[in-house]
Design an enzyme around this catalytic site. Structure first.
Site, PDB file in Angstrom:
ATOM      1  N   CYS A  29       0.800  -1.237   0.000  1.00 12.99           N
ATOM      2  CA  CYS A  29       0.000   0.000   0.000  1.00 12.99           C
ATOM      3  C   CYS A  29       0.834   1.289   0.000  1.00 12.99           C
ATOM      4  O   CYS A  29       0.488   2.228  -0.730  1.00 12.99           O
ATOM      5  CB  CYS A  29      -1.018  -0.013   1.136  1.00 12.99           C
ATOM      6  SG  CYS A  29      -0.474  -0.721   2.680  1.00 12.99           S
ATOM      7  N   ARG A  46       8.134 -10.572   5.481  1.00  7.21           N
ATOM      8  CA  ARG A  46       7.822 -10.215   6.869  1.00  7.21           C
ATOM      9  C   ARG A  46       8.677 -11.070   7.795  1.00  7.21           C
ATOM     10  O   ARG A  46       8.792 -12.279   7.605  1.00  7.21           O
ATOM     11  CB  ARG A  46       6.324 -10.408   7.162  1.00  7.21           C
ATOM     12  CG  ARG A  46       5.465  -9.451   6.355  1.00  7.21           C
ATOM     13  CD  ARG A  46       3.983  -9.570   6.627  1.00  7.21           C
ATOM     14  NE  ARG A  46       3.233  -8.696   5.728  1.00  7.21           N
ATOM     15  CZ  ARG A  46       1.907  -8.649   5.645  1.00  7.21           C
ATOM     16  NH1 ARG A  46       1.178  -9.443   6.419  1.00  7.21           N
ATOM     17  NH2 ARG A  46       1.308  -7.824   4.799  1.00  7.21           N
ATOM     18  N   GLN A  73       0.933 -11.666  -2.714  1.00  6.27           N
ATOM     19  CA  GLN A  73      -0.506 -11.526  -2.524  1.00  6.27           C
ATOM     20  C   GLN A  73      -1.157 -11.105  -3.831  1.00  6.27           C
ATOM     21  O   GLN A  73      -0.506 -10.516  -4.693  1.00  6.27           O
ATOM     22  CB  GLN A  73      -0.823 -10.471  -1.457  1.00  6.27           C
ATOM     23  CG  GLN A  73      -0.447 -10.852  -0.047  1.00  6.27           C
ATOM     24  CD  GLN A  73      -0.838  -9.761   0.944  1.00  6.27           C
ATOM     25  OE1 GLN A  73      -0.662  -8.571   0.677  1.00  6.27           O
ATOM     26  NE2 GLN A  73      -1.372 -10.160   2.080  1.00  6.27           N
ATOM     27  N   ASP A  81      -2.735  -8.597  -4.289  1.00  5.62           N
ATOM     28  CA  ASP A  81      -2.944  -7.353  -3.556  1.00  5.62           C
ATOM     29  C   ASP A  81      -3.393  -6.246  -4.504  1.00  5.62           C
ATOM     30  O   ASP A  81      -2.821  -6.093  -5.591  1.00  5.62           O
ATOM     31  CB  ASP A  81      -1.621  -6.962  -2.886  1.00  5.62           C
ATOM     32  CG  ASP A  81      -1.805  -5.992  -1.748  1.00  5.62           C
ATOM     33  OD1 ASP A  81      -2.953  -5.787  -1.318  1.00  5.62           O
ATOM     34  OD2 ASP A  81      -0.802  -5.436  -1.279  1.00  5.62           O
ATOM     35  N   HIS A  83      -5.192  -2.034  -4.494  1.00  5.59           N
ATOM     36  CA  HIS A  83      -5.698  -0.866  -3.765  1.00  5.59           C
ATOM     37  C   HIS A  83      -6.497  -0.006  -4.719  1.00  5.59           C
ATOM     38  O   HIS A  83      -6.036   0.320  -5.823  1.00  5.59           O
ATOM     39  CB  HIS A  83      -4.542  -0.082  -3.154  1.00  5.59           C
ATOM     40  CG  HIS A  83      -3.776  -0.875  -2.144  1.00  5.59           C
ATOM     41  ND1 HIS A  83      -2.672  -1.635  -2.484  1.00  5.59           N
ATOM     42  CD2 HIS A  83      -3.993  -1.075  -0.823  1.00  5.59           C
ATOM     43  CE1 HIS A  83      -2.224  -2.251  -1.405  1.00  5.59           C
ATOM     44  NE2 HIS A  83      -3.007  -1.936  -0.392  1.00  5.59           N
ATOM     45  N   LYS A 104     -14.257  -2.358   7.982  1.00  2.22           N
ATOM     46  CA  LYS A 104     -13.824  -3.436   7.094  1.00  2.22           C
ATOM     47  C   LYS A 104     -14.870  -4.535   7.057  1.00  2.22           C
ATOM     48  O   LYS A 104     -15.764  -4.600   7.903  1.00  2.22           O
ATOM     49  CB  LYS A 104     -12.490  -4.015   7.569  1.00  2.22           C
ATOM     50  CG  LYS A 104     -12.546  -4.616   8.973  1.00  2.22           C
ATOM     51  CD  LYS A 104     -11.204  -5.211   9.371  1.00  2.22           C
ATOM     52  CE  LYS A 104     -11.270  -5.772  10.800  1.00  2.22           C
ATOM     53  NZ  LYS A 104     -10.032  -6.484  11.176  1.00  2.22           N
ATOM     54  N   HIS A 115      -8.368  -1.236   0.555  1.00  3.27           N
ATOM     55  CA  HIS A 115      -7.424  -2.357   0.527  1.00  3.27           C
ATOM     56  C   HIS A 115      -8.240  -3.626   0.277  1.00  3.27           C
ATOM     57  O   HIS A 115      -9.236  -3.854   0.966  1.00  3.27           O
ATOM     58  CB  HIS A 115      -6.706  -2.523   1.878  1.00  3.27           C
ATOM     59  CG  HIS A 115      -5.962  -1.324   2.347  1.00  3.27           C
ATOM     60  ND1 HIS A 115      -4.590  -1.214   2.269  1.00  3.27           N
ATOM     61  CD2 HIS A 115      -6.385  -0.173   2.935  1.00  3.27           C
ATOM     62  CE1 HIS A 115      -4.202  -0.060   2.787  1.00  3.27           C
ATOM     63  NE2 HIS A 115      -5.277   0.587   3.200  1.00  3.27           N
TER      64      HIS A 115
END
Length: 717
Positions: A393, A422, A440, A442, A444, A523, A568
């Site tokens: 992000c 991570r 991911q 992922d 946005h 969320k 997200h």
């Protein structure tokens, strides 16, 4: 305060005890004065509560208890307990319920009510009941560990299914032989029907109780100054705990110790090594047997075993937490990515490629430097601090802010399959479900506030399509603003209303989780269920009002400028984690479209090798993962091994097939589907693969033929 040896004497005796070379019985005997001191202090503290109940009886202040159906029960303030109310309703109910909720707060069945209230009663079948049941079981496990091995207890929480207790044993360890010892001790504790009791104490009283246990002292010292500190006793075991707990151990009709493993205090490998003992309990033996059967099935499906058996992936100590995907494993991984890329095209996302390494100034702007640093890999480059990205992000925020944006450009959907790192503790790493290096699906979405509902609705539709392809069921929950939320209340209200409308548009049931949202936005939590009905958190959709402020992101409007809202979102979540879930969901029996081994061609003899190669070439030209077994073995052996390797289709070829341009089709379930032209087969398999069907095309064809045969007599008559 009075203690059997004097508190200092007990502490000195226990702390001076050398575990090295001592037997478990010697250690237990040395710690018995400590256990006795705890009980004596607890009973001193509990005397206050007993006196308070007697005073409340004398005062006889009436209270009204309102049940979920609106019925009202009378009681006495400080005297009447939820168990009393349950008994008043039904004796059978009182035997079944394990925990109460008083004005929404979980409450011991044996704890007196403090005034007028609403009351709900919960059995083991309810989520609240299971939590209490297994939390109480952890205390029983802790007692067994103390009495058998003289351990120093640390923490013992309930889990989603079962519980564990971490304990310190110096250089000693527990193994499988000790599991039966622990189970026998638990069985005796249950038979005794030991009562759970609760007291509230001051910080000084709690510290005096656990002088001999440095782990409990550290926990107490870490509590907020105004924290309410409660203790629970069951038999000779006294522990720090917020509760609530069962009335007694007699509820635990069936118990098993399921595993023993290694852990570390505070999950930090630099701190004291611990032994973690896992357990499970149930109200009856039937449920325990069902659980054990399910666990055995889960072990067979364990992705770590299937990954090795099918040569999909492996891990190596030279790169812990980072998976090596072998060629066949890479096929599955890439197919999952291709699925999401196809959905991105359909839903008009733009895929981007962003850096893996950033100067730490980025993480200071995003806030991760303050709150996430310990989970990041950081290093110095030319006297400046850099870090591997743990999420995408912040980089996407840089992309959005790279130039002036207009409201006409929104929504802007940026998707990224970038590699993330991570710094998970080595003790927390677990196959593909907990790794250090991962990717991911992922994305946005930068949008206007009035576009939020439409974007979330579109995402939920995409997610439903993907999970439908996998055959995964799921549930959804809306998590609303917490107490410490940031931003304007009006913006939160509008955002929550938009999410609620998007959820309603799906036509699926969902639940509300009040106050469970993140501080930066509400969320939707999505819980996925596999074939064994195990729960996983994969997909997410999260609104963010704070990152646009931190990065000073704006878009131009006709009246000036506004800040975007960031959505997200992810469907698979970590691709590695979804890979593990699907491996176990399918038990390694991949549907054709996802299978790394789709077709095996089996020639009957050497004379058919050339034709087998031609068939393989035709299927490979249609982009199938196809092999030909030209080893010098019997046909039956080749077919059997191909089935065990989970090839979806086994094509047997001999002289007759070569002459007719056909193949004899079998599926991995050992069903023979007869002769088919190669071109026809390619067409049928292509349709099955491209439609991402979970079932074999030949299975449905066989079913339809069987139905026709069954209907034929009726038609003739």
């Amino acid at each position: 305060m009075i203690a059997p040896m004097g508190e200092d004497g007990v502490a000195a005796a226990v702390q001076g005890l050398s575990l090295e070379g001592a037997s478990f019985q010697e250690i237990v005997n040395a710690k018995k004065p400590y256990y006795a001191k705890r009980v004596e202090l607890f009973e001193q503290y509990r005397a206050r509560d007993v006196a308070a109940v007697e005073a409340a009886k004398a005062a006889n202040v009436p209270i009204t208890v309102v049940l979920p159906d609106g019925a009202k029960k009378s009681g006495v303030k400080g005297v009447t307990t939820p168990l009393d109310v349950a008994n008043d309703i039904s004796k059978s109910l009182a035997k079944k319920v394990v925990v109460a909720k008083v004005d929404g707060e979980e409450w011991d069945m044996f704890r007196p009510l403090e005034g007028d209230c609403t009351l709900s009663l919960h059995s083991f079948d309810d989520p609240e009941g299971k939590e209490t049941f297994w939390h109480s079981s952890a205390h029983v496990l802790g007692q067994a560990l103390e009495l058998e091995f003289g351990v120093d207890l640390t923490i013992g929480p309930a889990l989603e299914e079962g519980f564990y207790y971490d304990c310190h044993m110096g250089d000693k360890v527990l193994g499988d032989p000790e599991r039966s010892v622990i189970e026998k001790r638990i069985e005796s504790i249950v038979k005794e029907g030991q009562r759970f009791d609760r007291v509230v104490v001051s910080r000084d009283e709690a510290l005096a109780m656990f002088t001999e246990n440095k782990f409990k002292i550290e926990i107490i010292n870490g509590l907020p100054a105004d924290a309410t500190i409660s203790l629970y006793r069951v038999g000779p075991m006294v522990d720090l705990c917020t509760g609530p707990h069962l009335p007694s151990t007699s509820f635990l009709k069936a118990a098993a110790v399921t595993n023993v493993s290694r852990a570390f205090w505070r999950a930090d490998v630099t701190k004291e090594p611990l032994q973690r003992v896992y357990g499970i309990t149930f109200p009856d033996s039937k449920q325990l047997k069902e659980y054990q059967h399910r666990i055995e099935e889960a072990k067979k499906r364990d992705h770590r075993n299937v990954g090795v058996q099918q040569e999909l992936f492996f891990f190596h100590p030279l790169s812990p937490g980072s998976c090596f995907f072998l060629p066949h494993g890479g096929r599955i991984y890439n197919t999952l990515v291709e699925l999401m890329r196809e959905k991105y095209w359909e839903y008009e996302y733009e895929e981007v490629v962003s850096p893996n390494i950033y100067n730490f100034d980025l993480w200071k702007t995003s806030g991760h430097a303050d709150h996430y640093r310990e989970n990041m890999f950081a290093f110095d480059v030319e006297k400046a601090e850099y870090g591997l990205k743990p999420m995408n992000c912040p980089g996407h925020c840089i992309m959005f802010g790279n130039r002036v944006r207009s409201y006409r450009e929104l929504p802007l959907r940026l998707a990224d399959f970038g590699v993330l790192h991570r710094n998970e503790y080595s003790g927390a790493l677990s196959g593909l479900t907990r790794v250090r290096r991962f990717q991911q699906d992922d994305a946005h979405i930068f949008c206007r506030p009035d576009q939020v509902m439409g974007e979330v609705k579109s995402f939920l539709q995409m997610m439903d399509e993907v999970y439908g392809i996998f055959g995964l069921d799921y549930t959804m929950a809306l998590s609303t603003r917490p107490e410490g939320y940031l931003g304007e209340l009006e913006l939160w209200n509008k955002a929550e209303a938009a999410l609620e409308e998007a959820l309603n548009s799906t036509g699926r049931e969902w639940v509300m989780n009040p106050g469970d949202g993140a501080f930066y936005g509400p969320k939707i939590d999505i819980t996925v269920y596999d074939a064994l009905r195990r729960k996983f958190q994969c997909a997410t959709v999260q609104l963010d009002f704070q990152l646009p402020i931190r990065f000073d992101l704006t878009y131009a409007t006709e009246a000036g400028s506004e800040r975007p809202v960031i959505v997200h979102r992810a469907v698979l979540g970590s691709i590695e984690r979804m890979y593990a879930i699907l491996t176990e969901h399918y038990a390694g029996k991949w549907p054709l479209w996802l299978s790394p081994r789709q077709v095996m061609v089996v020639p009957i003899s050497e004379a058919s090798y050339e034709y087998a190669g031609q068939v393989r070439k035709a299927l490979r030209a249609a982009h199938f993962h196809v092999d030909a077994d030209v080893t010098d073995r019997k046909m039956q052996k080749k077919v059997r091994e191909a089935q065990l390797a989970q090839y979806n289709y086994i094509l047997v070829v001999g002289e007759q097939e070569k002459e007719n341009g056909t193949v004899n089709v079998r599926t991995r379930d050992n069903v023979v589907h007869g002769m088919h032209k190669v071109a026809d087969l390619v067409a049928v398999l292509s349709k099955e693969r491209d439609s991402r069907s979970q079932a074999s095309a030949f299975a449905s064809h066989a079913d339809s033929q069987q139905q026709e045969q069954q209907q034929q007599p009726a038609a003739d008559s």
